[in-house]
Write a protein that holds these residues in place. Structure first.
Motif, PDB file in Angstrom:
ATOM      1  N   ASP A   1     -10.285   3.909   7.416  1.00  0.00           N
ATOM      2  CA  ASP A   1      -9.988   4.831   8.515  1.00  0.00           C
ATOM      3  C   ASP A   1      -8.474   4.878   8.692  1.00  0.00           C
ATOM      4  O   ASP A   1      -7.880   3.972   9.281  1.00  0.00           O
ATOM      5  CB  ASP A   1     -10.683   4.348   9.788  1.00  0.00           C
ATOM      6  CG  ASP A   1     -10.557   5.352  10.930  1.00  0.00           C
ATOM      7  OD1 ASP A   1      -9.619   6.168  10.898  1.00  0.00           O
ATOM      8  OD2 ASP A   1     -11.401   5.311  11.839  1.00  0.00           O
ATOM      9  N   PHE A   2      -7.845   5.944   8.188  1.00  0.00           N
ATOM     10  CA  PHE A   2      -6.384   6.028   8.223  1.00  0.00           C
ATOM     11  C   PHE A   2      -5.854   6.095   9.655  1.00  0.00           C
ATOM     12  O   PHE A   2      -4.813   5.504   9.969  1.00  0.00           O
ATOM     13  CB  PHE A   2      -5.908   7.242   7.427  1.00  0.00           C
ATOM     14  CG  PHE A   2      -6.312   7.204   5.982  1.00  0.00           C
ATOM     15  CD1 PHE A   2      -6.110   6.076   5.221  1.00  0.00           C
ATOM     16  CD2 PHE A   2      -6.913   8.304   5.390  1.00  0.00           C
ATOM     17  CE1 PHE A   2      -6.482   6.026   3.891  1.00  0.00           C
ATOM     18  CE2 PHE A   2      -7.291   8.271   4.059  1.00  0.00           C
ATOM     19  CZ  PHE A   2      -7.080   7.136   3.324  1.00  0.00           C
ATOM     20  N   ALA A   3      -6.553   6.794  10.510  1.00  0.00           N
ATOM     21  CA  ALA A   3      -6.103   6.902  11.903  1.00  0.00           C
ATOM     22  C   ALA A   3      -6.117   5.532  12.584  1.00  0.00           C
ATOM     23  O   ALA A   3      -5.192   5.187  13.340  1.00  0.00           O
ATOM     24  CB  ALA A   3      -6.992   7.881  12.668  1.00  0.00           C
ATOM     25  N   ALA A   4      -7.153   4.741  12.281  1.00  0.00           N
ATOM     26  CA  ALA A   4      -7.237   3.405  12.869  1.00  0.00           C
ATOM     27  C   ALA A   4      -6.132   2.501  12.325  1.00  0.00           C
ATOM     28  O   ALA A   4      -5.555   1.693  13.076  1.00  0.00           O
ATOM     29  CB  ALA A   4      -8.609   2.801  12.583  1.00  0.00           C
ATOM     30  N   LEU A   5      -5.840   2.630  11.036  1.00  0.00           N
ATOM     31  CA  LEU A   5      -4.766   1.828  10.454  1.00  0.00           C
ATOM     32  C   LEU A   5      -3.427   2.137  11.130  1.00  0.00           C
ATOM     33  O   LEU A   5      -2.658   1.224  11.470  1.00  0.00           O
ATOM     34  CB  LEU A   5      -4.654   2.108   8.951  1.00  0.00           C
ATOM     35  CG  LEU A   5      -5.754   1.547   8.053  1.00  0.00           C
ATOM     36  CD1 LEU A   5      -5.545   2.022   6.614  1.00  0.00           C
ATOM     37  CD2 LEU A   5      -5.769   0.021   8.101  1.00  0.00           C
ATOM     38  N   TYR A   6      -3.160   3.410  11.316  1.00  0.00           N
ATOM     39  CA  TYR A   6      -1.897   3.806  11.943  1.00  0.00           C
ATOM     40  C   TYR A   6      -1.835   3.338  13.391  1.00  0.00           C
ATOM     41  O   TYR A   6      -0.788   2.889  13.875  1.00  0.00           O
ATOM     42  CB  TYR A   6      -1.730   5.318  11.871  1.00  0.00           C
ATOM     43  CG  TYR A   6      -0.443   5.819  12.486  1.00  0.00           C
ATOM     44  CD1 TYR A   6       0.779   5.612  11.850  1.00  0.00           C
ATOM     45  CD2 TYR A   6      -0.445   6.491  13.708  1.00  0.00           C
ATOM     46  CE1 TYR A   6       1.973   6.064  12.410  1.00  0.00           C
ATOM     47  CE2 TYR A   6       0.733   6.951  14.277  1.00  0.00           C
ATOM     48  CZ  TYR A   6       1.932   6.728  13.624  1.00  0.00           C
ATOM     49  OH  TYR A   6       3.115   7.178  14.191  1.00  0.00           O
ATOM     50  N   ALA A   7      -2.965   3.417  14.087  1.00  0.00           N
ATOM     51  CA  ALA A   7      -2.994   2.996  15.487  1.00  0.00           C
ATOM     52  C   ALA A   7      -2.786   1.484  15.616  1.00  0.00           C
ATOM     53  O   ALA A   7      -2.106   1.019  16.540  1.00  0.00           O
ATOM     54  CB  ALA A   7      -4.321   3.397  16.128  1.00  0.00           C
ATOM     55  N   ASP A   8      -3.350   0.721  14.705  1.00  0.00           N
ATOM     56  CA  ASP A   8      -3.225  -0.733  14.765  1.00  0.00           C
ATOM     57  C   ASP A   8      -1.854  -1.229  14.309  1.00  0.00           C
ATOM     58  O   ASP A   8      -1.330  -2.213  14.848  1.00  0.00           O
ATOM     59  CB  ASP A   8      -4.305  -1.388  13.904  1.00  0.00           C
ATOM     60  CG  ASP A   8      -5.704  -1.182  14.470  1.00  0.00           C
ATOM     61  OD1 ASP A   8      -5.812  -0.871  15.667  1.00  0.00           O
ATOM     62  OD2 ASP A   8      -6.670  -1.310  13.684  1.00  0.00           O
ATOM     63  N   SER A   9      -1.286  -0.574  13.266  1.00  0.00           N
ATOM     64  CA  SER A   9       0.005  -1.014  12.714  1.00  0.00           C
ATOM     65  C   SER A   9       0.903   0.187  12.450  1.00  0.00           C
ATOM     66  O   SER A   9       1.124   0.584  11.298  1.00  0.00           O
ATOM     67  CB  SER A   9      -0.209  -1.806  11.425  1.00  0.00           C
ATOM     68  OG  SER A   9      -1.062  -2.909  11.636  1.00  0.00           O
TER      69      SER A   9
ATOM     70  N   ASP B   1       2.052   9.204   9.326  1.00  0.00           N
ATOM     71  CA  ASP B   1       2.466  10.231  10.289  1.00  0.00           C
ATOM     72  C   ASP B   1       3.022  11.442   9.532  1.00  0.00           C
ATOM     73  O   ASP B   1       3.926  11.293   8.700  1.00  0.00           O
ATOM     74  CB  ASP B   1       3.543   9.649  11.209  1.00  0.00           C
ATOM     75  CG  ASP B   1       4.029  10.640  12.254  1.00  0.00           C
ATOM     76  OD1 ASP B   1       3.553  11.797  12.257  1.00  0.00           O
ATOM     77  OD2 ASP B   1       4.879  10.260  13.071  1.00  0.00           O
ATOM     78  N   PRO B   2       2.485  12.648   9.769  1.00  0.00           N
ATOM     79  CA  PRO B   2       2.974  13.841   9.048  1.00  0.00           C
ATOM     80  C   PRO B   2       4.480  14.083   9.184  1.00  0.00           C
ATOM     81  O   PRO B   2       5.069  14.756   8.335  1.00  0.00           O
ATOM     82  CB  PRO B   2       2.179  14.991   9.701  1.00  0.00           C
ATOM     83  CG  PRO B   2       0.923  14.339  10.188  1.00  0.00           C
ATOM     84  CD  PRO B   2       1.340  12.967  10.634  1.00  0.00           C
TER      85      PRO B   2
END
Length: 234
Positions: free
Chosen positions: A94-102, A110-111
């Motif tokens: 889950d890319f969104a979860a990865l970005y949110a966590d770290s 991030d685009p």
């Protein structure tokens, strides 16, 4: 204009630093392999031709680098993702979860990040490689299944032939065995030549030998002895 070679780095087509020339400006600036070039003189670059084009426009070149290790590791995770055959999809992270966590480690998701396009290009290549590998594996499995099915059909056909010739339900087996026994008795009495016995079996039978019709039938019906004489056929 300064030649790109004077910078002292060699990059891949994805702008990943492959090597650094000792004593070069890049080496003195502590540039190391696996860094990713994101911009030249504040201009974002995504390909090697863009890097070369912008780097040789001025004598003084300012390069922006980012760590490539987070992208490389995430690509490996994607390549190793399990494939769900029922959903016909991969269990990608889950890319969104990865970005949110770290957000710091996965800032390239991030685009608006300078490496976002670089990430997207490598992600597409990783998925294409993964799909190609799965197609090869599926094709090999289908080929093995077809081969096994063909071998089973051949065995079934051979067994059916044996049943027709020496089946327990018919008289063919009993008749063949009776004729073979009769031939042996004739040979013992000296009423016929051994060649008469050979016409009822694969090889001449010695006067003192006891024939085994079932074993002879298997030999005569095998794939390599299709033309061998069948007991009881003469």
């Amino acid at each position: 204009m300064a030649p790109v070679a004077d910078i002292g780095i060699a990059v891949s087509k994805e702008l990943v630093v492959q090597s650094v020339t000792p004593g070069s400006p890049a080496d003195l600036a502590h540039v190391v392999p696996d860094l990713i070039v994101a911009a030249v003189n504040d201009v974002p670059v995504r390909t090697e031709p863009e890097f070369v084009s912008h780097a040789q426009r001025t004598v003084n070149v300012k390069l922006l680098f980012f760590e490539g290790e987070p992208i490389t590791k995430l690509i490996k995770v994607i390549l190793n993702a399990a494939y769900d055959r029922e959903r016909r999809a991969y269990d990608d992270p889950d890319f969104a979860a990865l970005y949110a966590d770290s957000p710091a480690r996965y800032a390239f998701l991030d685009p608006g990040h300078p490496l976002y396009e670089h990430w997207r290009t490598r992600l597409s290549g990783a998925r294409n490689a993964r799909d190609a590998l799965r197609e090869l594996e599926d094709g090999g499995a289908e080929e093995e299944a077809a081969k096994a099915e063909a071998e089973k059909a051949a065995v079934d056909a051979a067994l059916a032939d044996l049943d027709d010739l020496f089946g327990d339900d018919g008289d063919g087996g009993d008749e063949a065995e009776a004729k073979a026994d009769e031939a042996v008795e004739v040979a013992k009495d000296g009423a016929s030549e051994p060649t008469a016995v050979a016409s009822n079996g694969p090889s001449p039978v010695e006067p003192t030998a006891t024939p085994e019709p079932a074993a002879a039938a298997v030999e005569a019906s095998g794939p390599s002895d299709a033309a061998a004489p069948v007991p009881g056929a003469a």
